[in-house]
Motif scaffolding. Sequence first.
Motif, PDB file in Angstrom:
ATOM      1  N   THR A   1       7.933   1.645  12.837  1.00 17.85           N
ATOM      2  CA  THR A   1       7.333   2.812  12.153  1.00 17.85           C
ATOM      3  C   THR A   1       5.801   2.830  12.246  1.00 17.85           C
ATOM      4  OG1 THR A   1       7.502   1.523  10.107  1.00 17.85           O
ATOM      5  CG2 THR A   1       9.208   3.158  10.488  1.00 17.85           C
TER       6      THR A   1
ATOM      7  N   LYS B   1      -6.365 -17.615   5.452  1.00 20.42           N
ATOM      8  CA  LYS B   1      -7.621 -16.956   5.075  1.00 20.42           C
ATOM      9  C   LYS B   1      -7.257 -15.692   4.332  1.00 20.42           C
ATOM     10  CE  LYS B   1     -10.578 -17.722   9.087  1.00 20.42           C
ATOM     11  NZ  LYS B   1     -11.385 -16.927  10.032  1.00 20.42           N
TER      12      LYS B   1
ATOM     13  N   ASP C   1      -4.474  -9.734   2.883  1.00 22.04           N
ATOM     14  CA  ASP C   1      -5.782 -10.305   2.523  1.00 22.04           C
ATOM     15  C   ASP C   1      -6.079 -10.093   1.035  1.00 22.04           C
ATOM     16  OD1 ASP C   1      -6.239 -11.204   5.056  1.00 22.04           O
ATOM     17  OD2 ASP C   1      -8.028  -9.998   5.443  1.00 22.04           O
TER      18      ASP C   1
ATOM     19  N   LYS D   1     -17.744  -7.926   6.233  1.00 20.19           N
ATOM     20  CA  LYS D   1     -16.301  -8.175   6.149  1.00 20.19           C
ATOM     21  C   LYS D   1     -15.983  -9.585   5.654  1.00 20.19           C
ATOM     22  CE  LYS D   1     -13.235  -7.066   9.175  1.00 20.19           C
ATOM     23  NZ  LYS D   1     -12.070  -6.245   8.864  1.00 20.19           N
TER      24      LYS D   1
ATOM     25  N   SER E   1       3.849  -6.537   7.830  1.00 24.42           N
ATOM     26  CA  SER E   1       4.497  -5.322   8.334  1.00 24.42           C
ATOM     27  C   SER E   1       3.769  -4.671   9.501  1.00 24.42           C
ATOM     28  CB  SER E   1       4.656  -4.316   7.188  1.00 24.42           C
ATOM     29  OG  SER E   1       3.390  -3.834   6.807  1.00 24.42           O
ATOM     30  N   THR E   2       2.668  -5.256   9.965  1.00 27.19           N
ATOM     31  CA  THR E   2       2.007  -4.701  11.164  1.00 27.19           C
ATOM     32  C   THR E   2       2.015  -5.753  12.266  1.00 27.19           C
ATOM     33  OG1 THR E   2      -0.210  -5.481  10.577  1.00 27.19           O
ATOM     34  CG2 THR E   2       0.409  -3.298   9.770  1.00 27.19           C
TER      35      THR E   2
ATOM     36  N   ASN F   1       1.383   3.742   2.001  1.00 23.06           N
ATOM     37  CA  ASN F   1       2.167   4.069   3.209  1.00 23.06           C
ATOM     38  C   ASN F   1       3.424   3.226   3.285  1.00 23.06           C
ATOM     39  OD1 ASN F   1       0.263   5.849   4.128  1.00 23.06           O
ATOM     40  ND2 ASN F   1      -0.727   4.406   5.543  1.00 23.06           N
TER      41      ASN F   1
ATOM     42  N   LYS G   1     -10.211  -3.113   0.722  1.00 20.97           N
ATOM     43  CA  LYS G   1     -10.527  -4.557   0.669  1.00 20.97           C
ATOM     44  C   LYS G   1     -11.867  -4.769  -0.029  1.00 20.97           C
ATOM     45  CE  LYS G   1     -10.293  -7.452   4.145  1.00 20.97           C
ATOM     46  NZ  LYS G   1     -10.087  -8.099   5.451  1.00 20.97           N
TER      47      LYS G   1
ATOM     48  N   GLY H   1      -2.467  -6.487   7.376  1.00 18.73           N
ATOM     49  CA  GLY H   1      -3.521  -7.462   7.111  1.00 18.73           C
ATOM     50  C   GLY H   1      -4.312  -7.147   5.862  1.00 18.73           C
ATOM     51  N   VAL H   2      -4.504  -5.855   5.592  1.00 16.53           N
ATOM     52  CA  VAL H   2      -5.290  -5.471   4.417  1.00 16.53           C
ATOM     53  C   VAL H   2      -4.563  -5.905   3.146  1.00 16.53           C
ATOM     54  CG1 VAL H   2      -6.020  -3.461   3.066  1.00 16.53           C
ATOM     55  CG2 VAL H   2      -6.585  -3.590   5.498  1.00 16.53           C
TER      56      VAL H   2
ATOM     57  N   ASP I   1       0.851  -1.196   0.000  1.00 18.73           N
ATOM     58  CA  ASP I   1       0.000   0.000   0.000  1.00 18.73           C
ATOM     59  C   ASP I   1       0.887   1.247   0.000  1.00 18.73           C
ATOM     60  OD1 ASP I   1       0.654   0.771   2.635  1.00 18.73           O
ATOM     61  OD2 ASP I   1      -1.086  -0.216   3.513  1.00 18.73           O
TER      62      ASP I   1
ATOM     63  N   LEU J   1      10.117  -3.984  11.458  1.00 18.25           N
ATOM     64  CA  LEU J   1       9.157  -3.212  10.660  1.00 18.25           C
ATOM     65  C   LEU J   1       8.143  -2.483  11.549  1.00 18.25           C
ATOM     66  CD1 LEU J   1       8.399  -5.827   7.840  1.00 18.25           C
ATOM     67  CD2 LEU J   1       9.363  -3.543   7.478  1.00 18.25           C
TER      68      LEU J   1
ATOM     69  N   GLU K   1      -8.831  -0.275   5.240  1.00 17.54           N
ATOM     70  CA  GLU K   1      -9.850  -1.307   5.043  1.00 17.54           C
ATOM     71  C   GLU K   1     -10.681  -1.074   3.772  1.00 17.54           C
ATOM     72  OE1 GLU K   1     -10.080  -3.887   7.208  1.00 17.54           O
ATOM     73  OE2 GLU K   1     -11.858  -4.753   6.252  1.00 17.54           O
TER      74      GLU K   1
HETATM   75  N1  LIG Z   1      -6.610 -13.286   7.132  1.00 14.81           N
HETATM   76  C1  LIG Z   1      -6.702 -13.352   8.438  1.00 14.81           C
HETATM   77  O1  LIG Z   1      -6.613 -14.417   9.042  1.00 14.81           O
HETATM   78  C2  LIG Z   1      -6.892 -12.086   9.202  1.00 14.81           C
HETATM   79  C3  LIG Z   1      -6.796 -12.102  10.605  1.00 14.81           C
HETATM   80  C4  LIG Z   1      -6.938 -10.899  11.280  1.00 14.81           C
HETATM   81  C5  LIG Z   1      -7.177  -9.720  10.585  1.00 14.81           C
HETATM   82  N2  LIG Z   1      -7.278  -9.750   9.223  1.00 14.81           N
HETATM   83  C6  LIG Z   1      -7.538  -8.535   8.472  1.00 14.81           C
HETATM   84  O2  LIG Z   1      -6.436  -7.661   8.614  1.00 14.81           O
HETATM   85  C7  LIG Z   1      -6.888  -6.346   8.383  1.00 14.81           C
HETATM   86  C8  LIG Z   1      -6.260  -5.428   9.385  1.00 14.81           C
HETATM   87  O3  LIG Z   1      -4.871  -5.532   9.284  1.00 14.81           O
HETATM   88  P1  LIG Z   1      -3.888  -4.421   9.855  1.00 14.81           P
HETATM   89  O4  LIG Z   1      -4.297  -4.069  11.226  1.00 14.81           O
HETATM   90  O5  LIG Z   1      -2.524  -4.904   9.610  1.00 14.81           O
HETATM   91  O6  LIG Z   1      -4.267  -3.144   8.985  1.00 14.81           O
HETATM   92  P2  LIG Z   1      -3.644  -2.467   7.680  1.00 14.81           P
HETATM   93  O7  LIG Z   1      -3.083  -3.443   6.747  1.00 14.81           O
HETATM   94  O8  LIG Z   1      -4.677  -1.530   7.186  1.00 14.81           O
HETATM   95  O9  LIG Z   1      -2.435  -1.603   8.283  1.00 14.81           O
HETATM   96  C9  LIG Z   1      -2.716  -0.581   9.195  1.00 14.81           C
HETATM   97  C10 LIG Z   1      -2.059   0.737   8.767  1.00 14.81           C
HETATM   98  O10 LIG Z   1      -0.664   0.650   9.009  1.00 14.81           O
HETATM   99  C11 LIG Z   1       0.057   1.005   7.824  1.00 14.81           C
HETATM  100  N3  LIG Z   1       1.295   0.237   7.876  1.00 14.81           N
HETATM  101  C12 LIG Z   1       1.468  -1.071   7.578  1.00 14.81           C
HETATM  102  N4  LIG Z   1       2.705  -1.450   7.890  1.00 14.81           N
HETATM  103  C13 LIG Z   1       3.340  -0.363   8.379  1.00 14.81           C
HETATM  104  C14 LIG Z   1       4.635  -0.149   8.899  1.00 14.81           C
HETATM  105  N5  LIG Z   1       5.534  -1.138   9.015  1.00 14.81           N
HETATM  106  N6  LIG Z   1       4.966   1.106   9.329  1.00 14.81           N
HETATM  107  C15 LIG Z   1       4.052   2.116   9.243  1.00 14.81           C
HETATM  108  N7  LIG Z   1       2.804   1.952   8.788  1.00 14.81           N
HETATM  109  C16 LIG Z   1       2.448   0.728   8.361  1.00 14.81           C
HETATM  110  C17 LIG Z   1      -0.872   0.701   6.687  1.00 14.81           C
HETATM  111  O11 LIG Z   1      -0.576   1.459   5.547  1.00 14.81           O
HETATM  112  C18 LIG Z   1      -2.221   1.076   7.295  1.00 14.81           C
HETATM  113  O12 LIG Z   1      -2.430   2.452   7.176  1.00 14.81           O
HETATM  114  C19 LIG Z   1      -8.395  -6.374   8.457  1.00 14.81           C
HETATM  115  O13 LIG Z   1      -8.935  -6.183   7.175  1.00 14.81           O
HETATM  116  C20 LIG Z   1      -8.711  -7.771   8.950  1.00 14.81           C
HETATM  117  O14 LIG Z   1      -9.932  -8.270   8.432  1.00 14.81           O
HETATM  118  C21 LIG Z   1      -7.134 -10.898   8.530  1.00 14.81           C
END
Ligand SMILES: NC(=O)c1ccc[n+]([C@@H]2O[C@H](COP(=O)([O-])OP(=O)(O)OC[C@H]3O[C@@H](n4cnc5c(N)ncnc54)[C@H](O)[C@@H]3O)[C@@H](O)[C@H]2O)c1
Length: 341
Positions: A156, A126, A93, A135, A113-114, A36, A60, A89-90, A34, A153, A57
């Motif tokens: 940040t 999944k 996914d 969702k 990265s999160t 960012n 997605k 996660g976004v 993404d 990672l 989100e």
């Molecule tokens: N597939 C699965 O088993 C599963 C399980 C739990 C959650 N999810 C999904 O994951 C999603 C949420 O994931 P998330 O919390 O990682 O959100 P996300 O991917 O939206 O990341 C959160 C924010 O952090 C930023 N970011 C990412 N990595 C960064 C980094 N290293 N440094 C600075 N900024 C960074 C992104 O650009 C975004 O703005 C939801 O859609 C949820 O449904 C999936």
Amino acid sequence: LIKTGGHLSEIYVGEKWENFRNCLPARNTLIITDHNVRSIYGSRFGDFPVLSVEPGESSKRLETIEMLVTGMLELGADRSWFILAIGGGVVCDIAGFLASVYMRGLPFGFISSTMLSQVDASVGGKNGVNSGTIKNIIGTFNQPDFVICDPSLLSTLEKDEYLSGLSELIKMGLILDKPLLESVMENRDKIMARDTGVLKSLIARSVKLKAKVVTEDEKEAGKRMILNFGHTFGHAIEAASGQKHGLAVASGMLIACRISVQQGLLQAKDHAWITDIIRYFNLIRPFDLNPSILPEIISRDKKKAGKEINFVLLEKPGKAVIKKINLSELSEYHNYLNGWQ
Ligand SMILES: NC(=O)c1ccc[n+]([C@@H]2O[C@H](COP(=O)([O-])OP(=O)(O)OC[C@H]3O[C@@H](n4cnc5c(N)ncnc54)[C@H](O)[C@@H]3O)[C@@H](O)[C@H]2O)c1
């Protein structure tokens, strides 16, 4: 190593993400990320083609998949390509779903990265996108070839994003592993300082726990349900207040603990200990949950069965149980956390 349906998925926790080239097969590789993540880390991606989506989100959805498909066709991507997702996660996914359906499927890998994606989202196979407000309603079960979880990672990440992921780590301890919770509390200052050594061991532990559950129950027929601890109310709070997922789940977990006490399962002293952990990390944010929206949100819950719902409760820290609870009983708890802070 996670093995499901004959497919092996390798999870590297603590590996330097820049070493990803060592994991790539001898194929053309496309990076999906993404904006960012690309702006912070893109200069270290190398020469691979990159397609990047809007963060958050709202990306997605199927339109994003179509946009990425168009981008892939323009690049000339065919079945011999490999997709590498670098993001939270976004991104994982979206990329996992894209890789599952593009030309009926390409191999793929993740660099998570999160905090949320390292402890939870990238393990389990999944993937998918949302439709309207529902969702993850369109998706597949499909394991990546590898996942790299590099805690460096996380330095940040915005603070609430970090805490949101920490909540899912605490969830793993609550449902399966009391020593993990004890370790979280022993290392609380280092966790807040995002110490990569401590994070590496905690994330590795969480990944192993999730991998074990997923291997036993890939398609969520039984045991995997315990991973939804705190998520029934968590999803309702997330939908009503727009809170970050993990933070909403933290409130959902405290509500589930309260119900567990009420049901004669969890002891009051354990409830108090769990509350202290959640309070220490400041995971609860105010929310206003109108009980009238609960039945609708719960009715969409995949764990619902008639007028009852399979609800995940705690018997003690580290031991979750699933019990059927009447839907009407649940709405009594909507304001349990009001004025809590
Ligand atoms: N597939 C699965 O088993 C599963 C399980 C739990 C959650 N999810 C999904 O994951 C999603 C949420 O994931 P998330 O919390 O990682 O959100 P996300 O991917 O939206 O990341 C959160 C924010 O952090 C930023 N970011 C990412 N990595 C960064 C980094 N290293 N440094 C600075 N900024 C960074 C992104 O650009 C975004 O703005 C939801 O859609 C949820 O449904 C999936």
